[in-house]
Design a protein around this motif. Structure first.
Motif, mmCIF file in Angstrom:
data_model
loop_
_atom_site.group_PDB
_atom_site.id
_atom_site.type_symbol
_atom_site.label_atom_id
_atom_site.label_comp_id
_atom_site.label_asym_id
_atom_site.label_seq_id
_atom_site.Cartn_x
_atom_site.Cartn_y
_atom_site.Cartn_z
ATOM 1 N N UNK A 86 1.114 -1.338 0.298
ATOM 2 C CA UNK A 86 -0.133 -0.361 0.254
ATOM 3 C C UNK A 86 0.688 1.397 0.246
ATOM 4 N N UNK A 87 1.855 0.975 1.205
ATOM 5 C CA UNK A 87 2.886 2.334 0.708
ATOM 6 C C UNK A 87 3.163 2.897 -1.063
ATOM 7 N N UNK A 88 3.812 1.903 -1.557
ATOM 8 C CA UNK A 88 4.101 2.049 -2.022
ATOM 9 C C UNK A 88 3.093 2.386 -3.356
ATOM 10 N N UNK A 89 2.180 2.045 -3.231
ATOM 11 C CA UNK A 89 0.831 2.085 -4.323
ATOM 12 C C UNK A 89 0.681 3.428 -4.049
ATOM 13 N N UNK A 90 0.692 3.978 -2.955
ATOM 14 C CA UNK A 90 0.295 6.156 -2.401
ATOM 15 C C UNK A 90 1.646 6.556 -2.956
ATOM 16 N N UNK A 91 2.960 5.739 -2.926
ATOM 17 C CA UNK A 91 3.779 6.856 -3.803
ATOM 18 C C UNK A 91 4.166 6.818 -4.977
#
Length: 300
Positions: A86-91
């Motif tokens: 999810x952090x990668x998707x947000x970034x």
């Protein structure tokens, strides 16, 4: 007489350079942000990679859970892995990616998600059981890497990656060229994984840092990177190619750069504090488990 006074007053007021301070509350944030593109990006390669992370991990988690129970693959491990994705998707998919091309503060937030938060959560999602098919390969790779597999190289790579990509020429090149921007993100993710692997890997490494080694490892790295944040936070010159008249989200280009530096400095301090607390708790747990094993086998 009254006409002359009125005329003189008008001339005097016109000849003076009157500076009226503007309170932040009077800035029209909607108008100042009207030119910002806050759209989602949906890059196909990134979406496929993120989907693959979830599918492969899900398969390994289910097999490990069936074979070893909650100890081998607990719910919080799965939640941590999903959080990392999810952090990668947000970034890389959410408006953070597009805003990062237009403001330094958003670009810094993107970097911190890719280099710190995503790697931490992904590694915490792993266990020896989940990694079992690749454990021996990881050990062989570590031996083959020689000095590049040493924790010291993790520090050098992380610090060098952060400083190098914040050199104005490279930073602006990443903003101007999508291929270089992708290389920048790949670098941050790679050095972040390497750096945090030495600290929180579930596999016991032959180069595991004993005693206060993890404290020195983290302190040296976070202080050096935090200093970069301080440089940006207190710089009096705009170092990068972000440029606009007026305000964006209530910030001038210089203020935006200063906020980006504050983000970096504060994030490094907060993450270091949390990580050191976690490492201390893990050290106590491992020490207690070692004492229990010694007592058990000693009694036998």
């Amino acid at each position: 007489m009254a006409g002359e006074l009125s005329q003189n007053s008008t001339q005097t007021s016109q000849s003076r350079d009157v500076s009226v301070p503007i309170h932040p509350s009077t800035v029209d944030f909607a108008a100042s942000s009207a030119t910002l593109d806050a759209s989602w990006t949906f890059p196909p390669v990134v979406l496929l990679a993120l989907a693959a992370y979830l599918v492969v991990y899900g398969a390994r988690w289910r097999r490990s859970r069936a074979a070893g129970g909650a100890r081998a693959a607990s719910g919080w491990r799965a939640a941590s892995w999903v959080g990392g994705v999810l952090m990668l998707a947000i970034a890389l998919v959410s408006p953070v990616d597009r805003l990062g091309e237009q403001m330094a503060s958003w670009h810094m937030l993107q970097h911190l998600l890719i280099a710190d938060l995503a790697p931490i959560l992904l590694i915490l999602g792993l266990t020896k059981w989940i990694l079992r098919p690749a454990t021996r390969r990881i050990h062989r790779l570590e031996r083959a890497a020689g000095p590049f597999g040493h924790p010291g190289f993790g520090v050098v790579a992380y610090v060098a990656g952060m400083w190098l990509w914040h050199v104005p020429a490279l930073y602006d090149a990443a903003l101007a060229h999508p291929a270089i921007h992708s290389l920048e993100h790949t670098t941050f993710f790679a050095v972040g994984l390497l750096y945090w692997w030495h600290l929180i890997s579930p596999i016991r490494s032959r180069l595991r840092m004993p005693g206060l080694g993890p404290v020195a490892y983290m302190s040296a790295t976070k202080l050096l990177v935090g200093f970069l944040g301080i440089v940006l936070a207190f710089s009096n010159d705009v170092l990068y190619s972000y440029s606009w008249s007026g305000h964006r989200m209530g910030l001038t280009p210089l203020e935006d750069q200063n906020v980006a530096g504050l983000f970096m400095a504060l994030e490094q301090s907060i993450v270091m504090g949390i990580a050191l607390a976690w490492l201390f708790a893990r050290m106590l747990t491992e020490s207690e488990a070692e004492e229990q094993r010694t007592e058990r086998y000693g009694a036998v």
